[in-house]
Design an enzyme around this catalytic site. Structure first.
Site, PDB file in Angstrom:
ATOM      1  N   HIS A 115       0.702  -0.862  -0.237  1.00  0.00           N
ATOM      2  CA  HIS A 115      -0.200   0.484   0.079  1.00  0.00           C
ATOM      3  C   HIS A 115       0.851   1.303  -0.010  1.00  0.00           C
ATOM      4  O   HIS A 115       2.332   1.442   0.675  1.00  0.00           O
ATOM      5  CB  HIS A 115      -1.041  -0.055   1.769  1.00  0.00           C
ATOM      6  CG  HIS A 115      -2.041   1.115   1.368  1.00  0.00           C
ATOM      7  ND1 HIS A 115      -1.560   2.118   1.677  1.00  0.00           N
ATOM      8  CD2 HIS A 115      -3.632   0.824   0.947  1.00  0.00           C
ATOM      9  CE1 HIS A 115      -2.855   3.458   1.817  1.00  0.00           C
ATOM     10  NE2 HIS A 115      -3.986   1.861   1.095  1.00  0.00           N
ATOM     11  N   GLU A 204      -2.770   1.272  -7.772  1.00  0.00           N
ATOM     12  CA  GLU A 204      -3.134   2.732  -6.785  1.00  0.00           C
ATOM     13  C   GLU A 204      -2.616   4.768  -7.057  1.00  0.00           C
ATOM     14  O   GLU A 204      -1.330   4.574  -7.148  1.00  0.00           O
ATOM     15  CB  GLU A 204      -2.375   3.236  -4.841  1.00  0.00           C
ATOM     16  CG  GLU A 204      -3.537   2.169  -4.014  1.00  0.00           C
ATOM     17  CD  GLU A 204      -2.154   1.999  -2.532  1.00  0.00           C
ATOM     18  OE1 GLU A 204      -2.887   2.354  -1.973  1.00  0.00           O
ATOM     19  OE2 GLU A 204      -1.616   1.448  -2.809  1.00  0.00           O
TER      20      GLU A 204
END
Length: 295
Positions: A115, A204
């Site tokens: 992430h 992302e």
């Protein structure tokens, strides 16, 4: 198959402590999220969509204990350490390390790795080390490569322990001019030597995350999804920039994207995560998927 992931970050912290939790007392928070969602998620065919929720570590046991028989929810953790126990070897000398074997033994089926917040943390540690050592500033491409190698070690341990992996990739605003190179390196290094059958990629758009920034449009999502599939030989990829009510139907119409990653469900007023709004996002997305199939 479609994939709906939920990253609960640190949404458990009470409002009076600066957090966004108005849902439940912190000791009951993880279990409440499971109880308030799993029955509604049973209406979806498991061959069509899977659901995984990534909890902060303190909430894993209550969440796992709240799972009903044949629950559609996979409970996952928010990362694993880059090394692990092995028979005849290290038996657990990993203070503060959340090892994959420990998480799998606890009952976690999936893990979130790479992430952008994890990447930022690892990059910051490397820069601080170089600063403390008095060495010249390390080039950003060297930092990126080192982070990708560490994440590869984490993925290897997770796969070895029998866990599914959601591997996040993405480029910053500064990296956008060379986004193809950045994503390709993240994919090739992060997945090197790894069995990929239980891994999904989350894209992302770091450059678009945050207040006042413009999210990618449908054409951009399609372009990224197609590129990831090209580089990886067709691996599933989901949109990790935030699946929400405002973009659920749009994302459902992107052929190269296989789902999305949800975080907060409410971004104004009483900001936070609310199970009923999470279920609404899923309904909007899946209705869009079904509608798209008909045309």
């Amino acid at each position: 198959m479609k994939h709906i992931y939920l990253n609960l970050k640190r949404f458990d912290i009470p409002k009076e402590a600066g957090g966004v939790n108005a849902l439940a007392p912190i000791r009951e928070w993880g279990a409440k999220i499971i109880r308030d969602t799993q029955d509604a998620l049973r209406e979806y065919n498991r061959e069509d969509v899977e659901f995984a929720m990534y909890f902060p570590e303190a909430h894993l046991i209550p969440a796992l204990e709240a799972l009903g028989e044949n629950s559609p929810i996979q409970v996952g953790c928010q990362g694993v350490f880059r090394a692990d126990t092995e028979c005849g070897g290290n038996f657990g000398a990993f203070t503060t390390g959340r090892t994959a074997n420990a998480m799998r033994a606890l009952g976690c089926e999936s893990v979130l790795i790479g992430h952008c917040e994890e990447r930022r943390d690892k990059s910051g540690i490397m820069r601080e080390l170089m600063h403390s050592a008095g060495t010249p500033e390390i080039p950003e491409d060297a930092v990126r490569k080192a982070v990708n190698r560490i994440l590869n070690q984490e993925i290897r341990e997770a796969v070895r322990a029998g866990m599914k992996v959601l591997y996040c990739i993405g480029e910053s605003a500064e990296e956008q001019p060379v986004w193809r190179d950045v994503l390709k390196e993240q994919l090739e290094t992060g997945l090197a030597g790894v069995e990929r059958s239980e891994i999904t990629i989350a894209y992302e758009p770091i450059w678009a995350i945050g207040p006042g920034k413009t999210p990618p449009d449908q054409a951009y999502m399609e372009k990224i999804g197609a590129y990831v599939k090209e580089v990886t030989g067709g691996m599933d990829v989901v949109y990790g920039g935030g699946l929400k009510k405002e973009n659920a139907k749009l994302l459902a119409g992107v052929p190269s994207m296989d789902g999305g990653l949800i975080a907060l469900t409410r971004f104004s007023g009483e900001i936070g995560f609310y199970p009923e709004e999470y279920l609404e996002i899923i309904r909007l997305y899946m209705d869009g998927v079904e509608k798209d199939k008909k045309y």
